[in-house]
Design a protein around this motif. Sequence first.
Motif, PDB file in Angstrom:
ATOM      1  N   GLY A 144     -52.424 114.398 -47.142  1.00 13.69           N
ATOM      2  CA  GLY A 144     -51.797 113.960 -45.904  1.00 13.69           C
ATOM      3  C   GLY A 144     -51.357 112.514 -46.023  1.00 13.69           C
ATOM      4  O   GLY A 144     -52.149 111.664 -46.405  1.00 13.69           O
ATOM      5  N   THR A 145     -50.102 112.252 -45.751  1.00  8.44           N
ATOM      6  CA  THR A 145     -49.580 110.906 -45.947  1.00  8.44           C
ATOM      7  C   THR A 145     -49.063 110.287 -44.662  1.00  8.44           C
ATOM      8  O   THR A 145     -48.525 109.205 -44.691  1.00  8.44           O
ATOM      9  N   ASP A 147     -46.484 111.098 -43.087  1.00 10.46           N
ATOM     10  CA  ASP A 147     -45.052 110.950 -43.334  1.00 10.46           C
ATOM     11  C   ASP A 147     -44.349 112.211 -42.830  1.00 10.46           C
ATOM     12  O   ASP A 147     -44.598 113.302 -43.330  1.00 10.46           O
ATOM     13  N   PRO A 148     -43.474 112.070 -41.849  1.00 18.39           N
ATOM     14  CA  PRO A 148     -42.831 113.255 -41.266  1.00 18.39           C
ATOM     15  C   PRO A 148     -41.781 113.923 -42.154  1.00 18.39           C
ATOM     16  O   PRO A 148     -41.276 114.977 -41.802  1.00 18.39           O
ATOM     17  N   LYS A 149     -41.474 113.388 -43.316  1.00 15.38           N
ATOM     18  CA  LYS A 149     -40.405 113.959 -44.151  1.00 15.38           C
ATOM     19  C   LYS A 149     -40.658 115.417 -44.526  1.00 15.38           C
ATOM     20  O   LYS A 149     -39.730 116.210 -44.582  1.00 15.38           O
ATOM     21  N   ARG A 150     -41.896 115.776 -44.809  1.00 10.79           N
ATOM     22  CA  ARG A 150     -42.187 117.175 -45.148  1.00 10.79           C
ATOM     23  C   ARG A 150     -41.876 118.084 -43.955  1.00 10.79           C
ATOM     24  O   ARG A 150     -41.427 119.201 -44.110  1.00 10.79           O
ATOM     25  N   CYS A 151     -42.117 117.584 -42.759  1.00  8.68           N
ATOM     26  CA  CYS A 151     -41.883 118.370 -41.547  1.00  8.68           C
ATOM     27  C   CYS A 151     -40.394 118.527 -41.253  1.00  8.68           C
ATOM     28  O   CYS A 151     -39.948 119.595 -40.840  1.00  8.68           O
ATOM     29  N   THR A 152     -39.656 117.456 -41.450  1.00 10.28           N
ATOM     30  CA  THR A 152     -38.243 117.470 -41.077  1.00 10.28           C
ATOM     31  C   THR A 152     -37.372 118.246 -42.057  1.00 10.28           C
ATOM     32  O   THR A 152     -36.168 118.371 -41.836  1.00 10.28           O
ATOM     33  N   GLU A 172     -50.390 116.291 -33.604  1.00 12.22           N
ATOM     34  CA  GLU A 172     -51.630 116.544 -32.871  1.00 12.22           C
ATOM     35  C   GLU A 172     -51.903 118.045 -32.736  1.00 12.22           C
ATOM     36  O   GLU A 172     -53.048 118.447 -32.627  1.00 12.22           O
ATOM     37  N   LYS A 173     -50.867 118.854 -32.767  1.00 10.05           N
ATOM     38  CA  LYS A 173     -51.029 120.303 -32.618  1.00 10.05           C
ATOM     39  C   LYS A 173     -51.530 120.972 -33.888  1.00 10.05           C
ATOM     40  O   LYS A 173     -52.052 122.089 -33.838  1.00 10.05           O
ATOM     41  N   ILE A 174     -51.351 120.309 -35.053  1.00 17.03           N
ATOM     42  CA  ILE A 174     -51.698 120.955 -36.324  1.00 17.03           C
ATOM     43  C   ILE A 174     -52.659 120.162 -37.192  1.00 17.03           C
ATOM     44  O   ILE A 174     -53.082 120.655 -38.237  1.00 17.03           O
ATOM     45  N   LYS A 175     -53.006 118.965 -36.798  1.00 17.27           N
ATOM     46  CA  LYS A 175     -53.815 118.116 -37.680  1.00 17.27           C
ATOM     47  C   LYS A 175     -55.173 118.738 -37.988  1.00 17.27           C
ATOM     48  O   LYS A 175     -55.700 119.538 -37.231  1.00 17.27           O
ATOM     49  N   HIS A 176     -55.701 118.334 -39.130  1.00 17.28           N
ATOM     50  CA  HIS A 176     -57.019 118.791 -39.558  1.00 17.28           C
ATOM     51  C   HIS A 176     -57.601 117.797 -40.549  1.00 17.28           C
ATOM     52  O   HIS A 176     -56.909 116.923 -41.019  1.00 17.28           O
TER      53      HIS A 176
END
Length: 176
Positions: A144-145, A147-152, A172-176
Motif C-alpha cells: 500500500g503506497t 497512491d491513487p494511480k492504481r485506482c484511477t 475508507e470503504k476498502i482499506k485493510h
Amino acid sequence: MKKFALLTITLFSLFLISGFTVEITAQNKFVGVKSCAPCHKGEKGGMIHENWLKTKHADAYKTLLNEQSKEIAKKLGLKKPPHEADECLMCHATGYFKGEQRMPSNKKEDGVTCEACHGAGSAYRTSHGKGKKEEGIKKGLVRGTNDPKRCTNCHNSDSPTYKGFNYKKDWEKIKH
C-alpha cells in the motif's frame, strides 16, 4: 578514489537488483483470490478476505451480468456481452488487462481482487508473510503506497458509469 569505487559498486548493485525485481514483476501471473484467502481471512489474517467480500470490488464482475451493463455494451457497440468483453473485464475482473498473464486459479467471476492493488502474485504468494515482507516486495508484491494511480486505471472518466472518484473517501470503504 575508494569512495567513488564504492559508490559505483553500490549504484550498480541497486541497478541490478531493481532490474531483477522489474523482470520478476513482469513475469508474475495472476493467481486469484483463492490463493490469497487462506492466509488473509479470519482473525489471524486480519479479516482482510471477509472485509473484501463486503466491497463492491468483490461483486464487480457480477455487475456485468445486469441489464444496465447489457445496455451500455449495446450503446458502445461491443461485439460481445459485457461479461465477455475485454473492454469491460479489464476493470471488472483482476488480471484481464490486455497482455496480463493469469493462472487457471484466477477467475474473472471473483471480480476485483487482491492482486488488482498488490500485483500479480505468482512469485510472492508464498513469501510475504510476517518477517518476509521485503522478500515479497523483491518478488513483485506491491505494498500500500497511499497512491491513487492504481485506482484511477479504472476509476476515471473513460468508464461509462463514472460518477467521480475521491481517493481519500473511497479508500475508507476498502482499506485493510
